[in-house]
Design an enzyme around this catalytic site. Structure first.
Site, PDB file in Angstrom:
ATOM      1  N   GLU A  92      37.922  46.298  55.306  1.00  0.00           N
ATOM      2  CA  GLU A  92      36.911  45.864  54.407  1.00  0.00           C
ATOM      3  C   GLU A  92      35.749  46.683  54.727  1.00  0.00           C
ATOM      4  O   GLU A  92      34.943  46.371  55.702  1.00  0.00           O
ATOM      5  CB  GLU A  92      36.562  44.308  54.020  1.00  0.00           C
ATOM      6  CG  GLU A  92      35.537  44.138  52.842  1.00  0.00           C
ATOM      7  CD  GLU A  92      35.127  42.556  52.652  1.00  0.00           C
ATOM      8  OE1 GLU A  92      34.454  42.303  51.995  1.00  0.00           O
ATOM      9  OE2 GLU A  92      35.668  41.781  53.348  1.00  0.00           O
ATOM     10  N   ASP A 121      30.072  46.579  58.606  1.00  0.00           N
ATOM     11  CA  ASP A 121      28.978  46.956  57.858  1.00  0.00           C
ATOM     12  C   ASP A 121      27.866  47.459  58.664  1.00  0.00           C
ATOM     13  O   ASP A 121      28.261  47.210  60.121  1.00  0.00           O
ATOM     14  CB  ASP A 121      28.356  45.602  56.793  1.00  0.00           C
ATOM     15  CG  ASP A 121      27.765  45.844  55.822  1.00  0.00           C
ATOM     16  OD1 ASP A 121      26.785  46.589  55.887  1.00  0.00           O
ATOM     17  OD2 ASP A 121      27.967  44.980  54.683  1.00  0.00           O
ATOM     18  N   ARG A 160      28.313  35.385  44.132  1.00  0.00           N
ATOM     19  CA  ARG A 160      27.185  34.807  43.389  1.00  0.00           C
ATOM     20  C   ARG A 160      26.505  36.342  42.601  1.00  0.00           C
ATOM     21  O   ARG A 160      26.031  36.063  41.679  1.00  0.00           O
ATOM     22  CB  ARG A 160      26.182  34.400  44.444  1.00  0.00           C
ATOM     23  CG  ARG A 160      24.825  33.902  43.782  1.00  0.00           C
ATOM     24  CD  ARG A 160      24.234  33.356  45.042  1.00  0.00           C
ATOM     25  NE  ARG A 160      23.867  34.217  46.161  1.00  0.00           N
ATOM     26  CZ  ARG A 160      23.296  33.682  47.266  1.00  0.00           C
ATOM     27  NH1 ARG A 160      22.937  32.603  47.614  1.00  0.00           N
ATOM     28  NH2 ARG A 160      23.297  34.701  48.287  1.00  0.00           N
ATOM     29  N   PHE A 161      26.571  37.566  43.518  1.00  0.00           N
ATOM     30  CA  PHE A 161      26.154  38.646  42.806  1.00  0.00           C
ATOM     31  C   PHE A 161      26.615  39.109  41.653  1.00  0.00           C
ATOM     32  O   PHE A 161      26.299  39.304  40.658  1.00  0.00           O
ATOM     33  CB  PHE A 161      26.163  39.587  44.164  1.00  0.00           C
ATOM     34  CG  PHE A 161      26.149  41.095  43.407  1.00  0.00           C
ATOM     35  CD1 PHE A 161      24.614  41.725  43.059  1.00  0.00           C
ATOM     36  CD2 PHE A 161      27.042  41.940  43.195  1.00  0.00           C
ATOM     37  CE1 PHE A 161      24.767  42.768  42.521  1.00  0.00           C
ATOM     38  CE2 PHE A 161      27.000  43.130  42.818  1.00  0.00           C
ATOM     39  CZ  PHE A 161      25.753  43.434  42.358  1.00  0.00           C
ATOM     40  N   GLU A 162      28.035  38.790  41.619  1.00  0.00           N
ATOM     41  CA  GLU A 162      29.040  39.170  40.364  1.00  0.00           C
ATOM     42  C   GLU A 162      28.659  38.431  39.457  1.00  0.00           C
ATOM     43  O   GLU A 162      28.642  38.636  38.084  1.00  0.00           O
ATOM     44  CB  GLU A 162      30.273  39.294  40.754  1.00  0.00           C
ATOM     45  CG  GLU A 162      31.423  39.750  39.895  1.00  0.00           C
ATOM     46  CD  GLU A 162      32.711  39.568  40.339  1.00  0.00           C
ATOM     47  OE1 GLU A 162      33.585  40.038  39.526  1.00  0.00           O
ATOM     48  OE2 GLU A 162      33.080  39.328  41.627  1.00  0.00           O
ATOM     49  N   ASP A 215      27.516  50.866  46.852  1.00  0.00           N
ATOM     50  CA  ASP A 215      26.378  51.513  46.111  1.00  0.00           C
ATOM     51  C   ASP A 215      26.812  52.640  45.150  1.00  0.00           C
ATOM     52  O   ASP A 215      27.333  53.482  45.498  1.00  0.00           O
ATOM     53  CB  ASP A 215      25.232  52.105  47.210  1.00  0.00           C
ATOM     54  CG  ASP A 215      23.946  52.439  46.749  1.00  0.00           C
ATOM     55  OD1 ASP A 215      23.711  52.911  45.706  1.00  0.00           O
ATOM     56  OD2 ASP A 215      22.962  52.050  47.393  1.00  0.00           O
TER      57      ASP A 215
END
Length: 303
Positions: A111, A136, A260-262, A186
């Site tokens: 990922e 990340d 949550r972002f989605e 991004d």
């Protein structure tokens, strides 16, 4: 998973201190390192390196950009305690034995970009037979995912710190992966920044060499122009085939949690598109030129 998997902060140099000349104190779990770190003392002595690949590899345009946010006491504690056990600095200096890294022979999914790690932890809990190598460069997210994995008892998570391109190109053997996940990268919306987008033909050349036949590349984005570009690039690539029968976007699979972002984006009317492409089962042996191209891969440059 991340609202911008390639928009994390690079780790700050170890020489940055909050109080010049402050005395050195041993780290106490649950207490922020911000007030106890002396000048010149590493930010996380047992945690992720500030620049794991150093100057060993070429400088190039990145698909991620700096993003600064504070590391909480809990995240700092997790980085100190758990990094030696579950962390991986991407230094590009060796080929990984994924069986040794995870301690088993289960399938491994990479990922790229996981944000704060909540969705990654949910997927790891739902798929205990799948190992997730989550990469990340966002320090708070690294600490948060380590914390979640520890609290939920998730031995199938490893957290990679550094550039995923170096990991793919220098540290993974051919056909080492069973899948690749890139969620909400991004979008680099300005035309002059499109060269920074991760999903491009050259990246897929490299990814194809590391994903076994039958492995799935799963992308998701709420930026429709980027979704269209992803669909075009993946459809045109000879190493991948669309799992959607109509050749378009896929429905969100149940294994990808709604973040949550989605959810916030959907409330604003954003359209989220998933793409699920399978690495083709049969392929021709790559030519020497193709092998050299993959080994020397770097994103397109220029304005």
């Amino acid at each position: 998973m991340s609202e911008s998997p390639h928009t994390p902060e690079p780790l700050r140099p170890a020489a940055h201190a909050d109080t010049e000349g402050a005395p050195t104190h041993p780290h106490t779990p649950g207490v922020s390192l911000r007030h106890t770190r002396a000048k010149g003392e590493p930010r996380f002595p047992d945690g992720p390196m500030p620049d794991p690949a150093g100057s060993h590899f070429e400088r190039r345009i990145r698909s991620f950009q700096p993003r600064r946010s504070r590391v909480t006491a809990g995240q700092a504690d997790a980085l100190q305690r758990l990094w030696p056990k579950w962390g991986l600095d991407i230094d590009g200096q060796r080929t990984l034995d994924l069986g040794e890294l995870f301690g088993n022979a289960n399938r491994v999914v990479l990922e790229i970009g996981f944000g704060m790690g909540e969705a990654t932890a949910q997927m790891a809990a739902a798929e205990p037979g799948t190992n997730i190598l989550a990469v990340d460069v966002h320090t708070p997210g690294q600490g948060n995912l380590l914390n979640l994995a520890d609290q939920s008892g998730l031995p199938n998570v490893r957290v990679g710190n550094g550039d995923a391109i170096i990991l793919l190109r220098e540290m993974l053997a051919p056909d080492a992966l069973d899948g690749l996940r890139v969620y909400f990268p991004d979008p680099w919306p300005k035309k002059r920044h499109h060269k920074r987008r991760l999903i491009q033909p050259e990246f897929l050349d490299l990814a194809a060499s590391r994903i076994r036949p039958g492995g799935i590349v799963h992308c998701a984005t709420d930026w429709e122009p980027y979704a269209e570009q992803m669909l075009d690039v993946l459809t045109a690539h000879p190493e991948f085939e669309n799992t959607a029968s109509d050749g378009g976007f896929a429905s969100r699979p149940e294994f990808r949690p709604l973040t949550r972002f989605e959810g916030q984006g959907l409330e604003k009317g954003h359209v989220v598109n998933d793409l699920l492409f399978r690495r083709v089962q049969h392929r021709e042996e790559p030519s020497d030129q193709d092998r050299e191209k993959r080994h020397n891969y770097q994103p397109p440059t220029g304005a």
